[in-house]
Scaffold this active site. Structure first.
Site, PDB file in Angstrom:
ATOM      1  N   GLY A 107      18.077  14.565  76.178  1.00 18.68           N
ATOM      2  CA  GLY A 107      18.705  15.510  77.096  1.00 18.68           C
ATOM      3  C   GLY A 107      20.087  15.040  77.505  1.00 18.68           C
TER       4      GLY A 107
ATOM      5  CB  SER B  47      20.968  11.174  79.224  1.00 23.14           C
ATOM      6  OG  SER B  47      20.907  11.208  77.800  1.00 23.14           O
TER       7      SER B  47
ATOM      8  CE  LYS C 278      23.233  15.703  71.520  1.00 26.53           C
ATOM      9  NZ  LYS C 278      24.220  14.649  71.856  1.00 26.53           N
TER      10      LYS C 278
ATOM     11  CB  THR D 270      27.167  17.000  73.458  1.00 30.21           C
ATOM     12  OG1 THR D 270      25.955  16.398  73.899  1.00 30.21           O
ATOM     13  CG2 THR D 270      27.737  16.162  72.340  1.00 30.21           C
TER      14      THR D 270
ATOM     15  CB  SER E 278      31.336  14.543  74.522  1.00 33.15           C
ATOM     16  OG  SER E 278      30.818  14.898  73.253  1.00 33.15           O
TER      17      SER E 278
END
Length: 254
Positions: free
Chosen positions: A131, A133, A186, A243, A249
């Protein structure tokens, strides 16, 4: 209650800090024994998370046996190192409850982390924590919600209780396939989002890319047996948003 954390990178260290601050006895392992001794002395991981002090109940070690003595062990190693870690330490880890804290797929076999654990160590209980994080937020005690996926409901409930802390809220699911796929797919959309930003296409295009990307993730996942609602949750949409838009990211910046 004691927990082992294998992998002293930023994410493994942040989880160890949160769990120890919540009153668990935590042993954090890294392969560089000298670096781990320095962490234990300095009471911080100065290289990965400078300024995030270690709680009293967190011990850093280079002794693999010490870190894997607890029944529950978190595996926070890079995805491409997981297979070797499991194979080389099969005797030690065979009957443990192993929680994968890495995302993606094996470049050699195409398997996700839970699939690898289940194949190599069929007697182990396998789960995945995934998830939105980023480690720095967790280490600072900022609120974070994650998906805990475990095919065994009773094991999932026990892990949810063990791993929840003041700043970590875990949502439980048995859809391991969806959780594995969400954490890997993702990244593809996040890289595309970074390209979109780099080309100056604006927020409208970026929003469309993320939305249609989530649709593609869901279609792909359900074709492989995942539950569609998993992609609407933290393991899918939640991780995708973070993300794609966060300044932290690496996939967006790649």
């Amino acid at each position: 209650m004691s927990i082992g954390v294998i992998g002293a990178g930023a994410f493994g260290t942040s989880l160890a800090i949160s769990l120890a601050a919540a009153g668990r006895d935590v042993v954090l392992w890294g392969r560089d024994a000298a670096a781990m001794a320095e962490m234990q002395s300095a009471r911080e991981n100065a290289r990965r998370l400078p300024g995030a002090g270690f709680p009293e109940r967190l011990a850093a070690t280079g002794d693999f046996a010490e870190a894997t003595a607890p029944d529950t062990v978190l595996l926070s190693v890079p995805m491409q190192q997981l297979e070797t870690l499991l194979t080389d330490n099969a005797g030690t880890l065979a009957r443990k409850t192993l929680v994968a804290c890495c995302k993606g797929f094996s470049l050699r076999t195409g398997e996700g982390p839970v699939s690898l654990i289940s194949r190599i160590l069929p007697q182990a209980q396998a789960a995945i924590l995934t998830g939105p994080s980023f480690a720095a937020d967790i280490a600072r005690g900022l609120p974070t919600a994650l998906t805990l996926a475990c095919g065994d409901k009773e094991c999932g409930r026990r892990l949810q209780e063990q791993l929840s802390t003041r700043n970590l809220r875990l949502y439980r699911t048995t859809d391991v396939t969806g959780a594995e796929l969400g954490g890997g797919l993702k990244n593809v959309i996040a890289i595309a989002t970074g390209i979109c930003d780099g080309l100056g296409y604006g927020d409208n295009a970026k929003s469309a890319l993320m939305t249609r990307g989530l649709v593609e993730m869901t279609r792909f996942g359900t074709s492989l047996g995942a539950e569609p609602q998993t992609f609407a949750g933290l393991a899918g949409m939640g991780d995708l948003i973070t993300t794609c838009i966060s300044r932290h990211s690496r996939n967006r910046k790649v």
